[in-house]
Every structure is written in structure tokens, then in C-alpha cells.
Design a protein around this motif. Structure first.
Motif, PDB file in Angstrom:
ATOM      1  N   ILE A 193      -4.725   7.044  -4.024  1.00 53.55           N
ATOM      2  CA  ILE A 193      -3.512   6.998  -4.834  1.00 53.55           C
ATOM      3  C   ILE A 193      -3.898   7.097  -6.305  1.00 53.55           C
ATOM      4  CG2 ILE A 193      -1.457   5.675  -5.475  1.00 53.55           C
ATOM      5  CD1 ILE A 193      -1.722   4.235  -2.751  1.00 53.55           C
ATOM      6  N   ALA A 223      -2.130   4.554  -9.874  1.00 54.99           N
ATOM      7  CA  ALA A 223      -1.927   3.416  -8.979  1.00 54.99           C
ATOM      8  C   ALA A 223      -1.307   2.186  -9.626  1.00 54.99           C
ATOM      9  CB  ALA A 223      -3.254   3.031  -8.328  1.00 54.99           C
ATOM     10  N   GLY A 270       3.181   4.209  -7.953  1.00 57.65           N
ATOM     11  CA  GLY A 270       1.819   4.086  -7.443  1.00 57.65           C
ATOM     12  C   GLY A 270       1.525   2.702  -6.905  1.00 57.65           C
ATOM     13  N   ALA A 315       0.696   1.673  -3.045  1.00 60.54           N
ATOM     14  CA  ALA A 315      -0.525   0.945  -2.706  1.00 60.54           C
ATOM     15  C   ALA A 315      -0.209  -0.307  -1.902  1.00 60.54           C
ATOM     16  CB  ALA A 315      -1.302   0.600  -3.974  1.00 60.54           C
ATOM     17  N   LEU A 372      -8.155   3.823  -5.281  1.00 62.60           N
ATOM     18  CA  LEU A 372      -7.154   3.769  -6.340  1.00 62.60           C
ATOM     19  C   LEU A 372      -7.711   4.280  -7.655  1.00 62.60           C
ATOM     20  CD1 LEU A 372      -5.850   0.169  -5.564  1.00 62.60           C
ATOM     21  CD2 LEU A 372      -4.913   2.335  -4.737  1.00 62.60           C
TER      22      LEU A 372
END
Length: 119
Positions: free
Chosen positions: A11, A14, A19, A23, A35
Motif C-alpha cells: 500500500i 499508507a 491508505g 491497511a 507500507l
């Protein structure tokens, strides 16, 4: 057992709203996370709050090398990469709508309308 047990999810962006929500959702479903974010300190702080296996790498996603390094990190840490959430935005400049000329507004409107009317 979560829907993403054993999956590795990358991602970008993040620590932002979308984001961080992604997560948290993937972590709750058992994913291993890779991340990234521009703000490395915020990234480290956020990652520490997640109950998931994770690896982090901060940097500017506009730098192509970071993309390569993130994929390498996923493979090195977890043996694979299953899902990439390319959430980080790359903005060249911001223009407030009142600053957009009528001519550009018309061009934007035509391109948006014609794109939305396509089958």
C-alpha cells in the motif's frame, strides 16, 4: 481465518485517509503488509499500531526506484506480492477551480461528458 491470510499487500500513501483505512482492513483480514509513504516518521508510527506482519519503506513514489524497492521488499520479507494498492498521489500543481479559465472549464466539461457517455 481472514480472507487475506498469507497474502502480501503493498500500500502506497499508507498514512493518508484511504491508505490507512486499507491497511487496517487488510491487517484485520490477515494480510502481510508492505507500507510506504512520503512521511517516514508518520509511516513508522502508523505501522506500529497495526496488528499484522509488516515491512515499511518511506520515500517519494514519484521516484521509480522506490516502486522497484517496494516490490523487492515484499518478496524478500514475505516471499511474494499478491496485491498492490497504488494509493499515493503524484501532483504536479494544484489549481483552485475559480482560477481555471472559462475556456479550460469548457474543454474539461466536454472531455468529461464524452468520456462518461461512452458505452
Amino acid at each position: 481465518m481472514g480472507r487475506f491470510n498469507g497474502a502480501t499487500v503493498l500500500i502506497t500513501g499508507a498514512t493518508g485517509g484511504l491508505g490507512s483505512a486499507a491497511a487496517k482492513a487488510f491487517a484485520a483480514e490477515g494480510a502481510q503488509l508492505v507500507l510506504s509513504d512520503l512521511n517516514e516518521a508518520a509511516l513508522a508510527d502508523f505501522a506500529a499500531t497495526l496488528d499484522a506482519e509488516r515491512a515499511i519503506l518511506g520515500g517519494n513514489i514519484a521516484d521509480e526506484k522506490l516502486s522497484e524497492d517496494l516490490v523487492k521488499l515484499a518478496v524478500e520479507e514475505f516471499g511474494r506480492l499478491d496485491i498492490a494498492v497504488n494509493n499515493a498521489g503524484i501532483v504536479h500543481s494544484f489549481v483552485r477551480l475559480p482560477q481555471v479559465t472559462p475556456r479550460r472549464r469548457t474543454a474539461w466539461s466536454k472531455s468529461t461528458c464524452s468520456a462518461s457517455s461512452m458505452p
